[in-house]
Write a protein that holds these residues in place. Structure first.
Motif, PDB file in Angstrom:
ATOM      1  N   ALA A  55       0.810  -1.224   0.000  1.00  0.00           N
ATOM      2  CA  ALA A  55       0.000   0.000   0.000  1.00  0.00           C
ATOM      3  C   ALA A  55       0.841   1.271   0.000  1.00  0.00           C
ATOM      4  O   ALA A  55       0.350   2.327  -0.386  1.00  0.00           O
ATOM      5  N   THR A  56       2.111   1.185   0.401  1.00  0.00           N
ATOM      6  CA  THR A  56       2.949   2.392   0.385  1.00  0.00           C
ATOM      7  C   THR A  56       3.335   2.770  -1.046  1.00  0.00           C
ATOM      8  O   THR A  56       3.888   3.837  -1.271  1.00  0.00           O
ATOM      9  N   LYS A  57       3.031   1.865  -2.000  1.00  0.00           N
ATOM     10  CA  LYS A  57       3.404   2.133  -3.397  1.00  0.00           C
ATOM     11  C   LYS A  57       2.198   2.452  -4.264  1.00  0.00           C
ATOM     12  O   LYS A  57       2.277   2.403  -5.491  1.00  0.00           O
ATOM     13  N   VAL A  58       1.066   2.806  -3.642  1.00  0.00           N
ATOM     14  CA  VAL A  58      -0.131   3.165  -4.408  1.00  0.00           C
ATOM     15  C   VAL A  58       0.144   4.478  -5.143  1.00  0.00           C
ATOM     16  O   VAL A  58       0.685   5.421  -4.558  1.00  0.00           O
ATOM     17  N   ASN A  59      -0.239   4.511  -6.408  1.00  0.00           N
ATOM     18  CA  ASN A  59      -0.135   5.741  -7.192  1.00  0.00           C
ATOM     19  C   ASN A  59      -1.306   6.633  -6.782  1.00  0.00           C
ATOM     20  O   ASN A  59      -2.438   6.454  -7.234  1.00  0.00           O
ATOM     21  N   ALA A  60      -1.041   7.602  -5.911  1.00  0.00           N
ATOM     22  CA  ALA A  60      -2.104   8.442  -5.356  1.00  0.00           C
ATOM     23  C   ALA A  60      -2.787   9.273  -6.440  1.00  0.00           C
ATOM     24  O   ALA A  60      -3.985   9.541  -6.353  1.00  0.00           O
ATOM     25  N   ALA A  61      -2.048   9.661  -7.471  1.00  0.00           N
ATOM     26  CA  ALA A  61      -2.636  10.462  -8.539  1.00  0.00           C
ATOM     27  C   ALA A  61      -3.687   9.648  -9.309  1.00  0.00           C
ATOM     28  O   ALA A  61      -4.730  10.165  -9.689  1.00  0.00           O
ATOM     29  N   PRO A  98      -1.827  -9.829   0.844  1.00  0.00           N
ATOM     30  CA  PRO A  98      -0.980  -9.417   1.973  1.00  0.00           C
ATOM     31  C   PRO A  98      -1.712  -8.409   2.855  1.00  0.00           C
ATOM     32  O   PRO A  98      -2.480  -7.586   2.355  1.00  0.00           O
ATOM     33  N   ALA A  99      -1.457  -8.447   4.139  1.00  0.00           N
ATOM     34  CA  ALA A  99      -2.101  -7.519   5.077  1.00  0.00           C
ATOM     35  C   ALA A  99      -1.788  -6.067   4.721  1.00  0.00           C
ATOM     36  O   ALA A  99      -2.583  -5.178   4.987  1.00  0.00           O
ATOM     37  N   GLY A 100      -0.654  -5.825   4.079  1.00  0.00           N
ATOM     38  CA  GLY A 100      -0.250  -4.468   3.732  1.00  0.00           C
ATOM     39  C   GLY A 100      -0.584  -4.065   2.313  1.00  0.00           C
ATOM     40  O   GLY A 100      -0.095  -3.052   1.834  1.00  0.00           O
ATOM     41  N   ALA A 101      -1.437  -4.833   1.634  1.00  0.00           N
ATOM     42  CA  ALA A 101      -1.801  -4.502   0.248  1.00  0.00           C
ATOM     43  C   ALA A 101      -2.965  -3.520   0.217  1.00  0.00           C
ATOM     44  O   ALA A 101      -3.488  -3.109   1.269  1.00  0.00           O
ATOM     45  N   TRP A 102      -3.395  -3.146  -0.977  1.00  0.00           N
ATOM     46  CA  TRP A 102      -4.520  -2.206  -1.124  1.00  0.00           C
ATOM     47  C   TRP A 102      -5.121  -2.367  -2.515  1.00  0.00           C
ATOM     48  O   TRP A 102      -4.410  -2.733  -3.468  1.00  0.00           O
TER      49      TRP A 102
END
Ligand code: SF4
Length: 121
Positions: A55-61, A98-102
Motif C-alpha cells: 500500500a505504500t506504493k499506491v499511485n495516489a494520482a 498481503p495484510a499491507g496490500a490495497w
C-alpha cells in the motif's frame, strides 16, 4: 427379522454425532485457509481495481480515494486475523492478499479508527 433400537443406542449415536459435527467444521475451515492462493497482481479483477501488494506504493494520482494508512488489514473486506501476514478477501474469492496490500475495493473496517493522512509540516 425385526431389530429393536434401544434408548442407549440412540443416546450414544447422538453423542458421537455431537462430537463429530464441530470437528468436521474445524477441518472445513482449515481446508479453506489452506486452499487460498496468493492473488496475482495480473488477475483481471485485481488490475481493474488497481491492486498493489504494498500500500505504500499506491499511485495516489491515479487513485484519488486512497489515503495513506489504508491497507487490507484495516479493510472491511479482509478476512485475515489481526497480526496475520496475509488473509482472504471477499472480493478475490480463493485468493489471499498481503495484510499491507490495497485496492480500490477498500472500505474501512467498522469500528476501526479512521485512517487520516499524516499532517503536513
Ligand atoms: S478489498 Fe480490501 S482487503 Fe481486499 S484487496 Fe482490496 S483493500 Fe485489500
Amino acid at each position: 427379522m425385526q431389530k429393536t433400537i434401544t434408548r442407549r443406542a440412540i443416546v450414544q449415536g447422538g453423542l458421537i454425532a455431537g462430537a463429530l459435527v464441530p470437528a468436521l467444521g474445524l477441518m472445513g475451515n482449515y481446508a479453506g485457509a489452506a486452499a487460498l492462493t496468493p492473488l496475482d497482481a495480473n488477475d483481471p479483477t485485481a488490475k481493474a481495481l488497481g491492486f498493489v501488494s504494498d500500500a505504500t506504493k499506491v499511485n495516489a494520482a491515479a487513485n484519488p480515494t486512497f489515503k495513506p494508512g489504508q491497507m487490507c488489514s484495516n479493510c472491511a473486506q479482509y478476512l485475515g486475523k489481526p497480526g496475520d501476514a496475509s488473509g482472504g478477501c471477499n472480493i478475490y474469492a480463493g485468493h489471499s492478499v498481503p495484510a499491507g496490500a490495497w485496492c480500490k475495493g477498500y472500505a474501512p473496517k467498522p469500528g476501526a479508527a479512521p485512517v487520516t493522512a499524516p499532517a503536513k509540516k
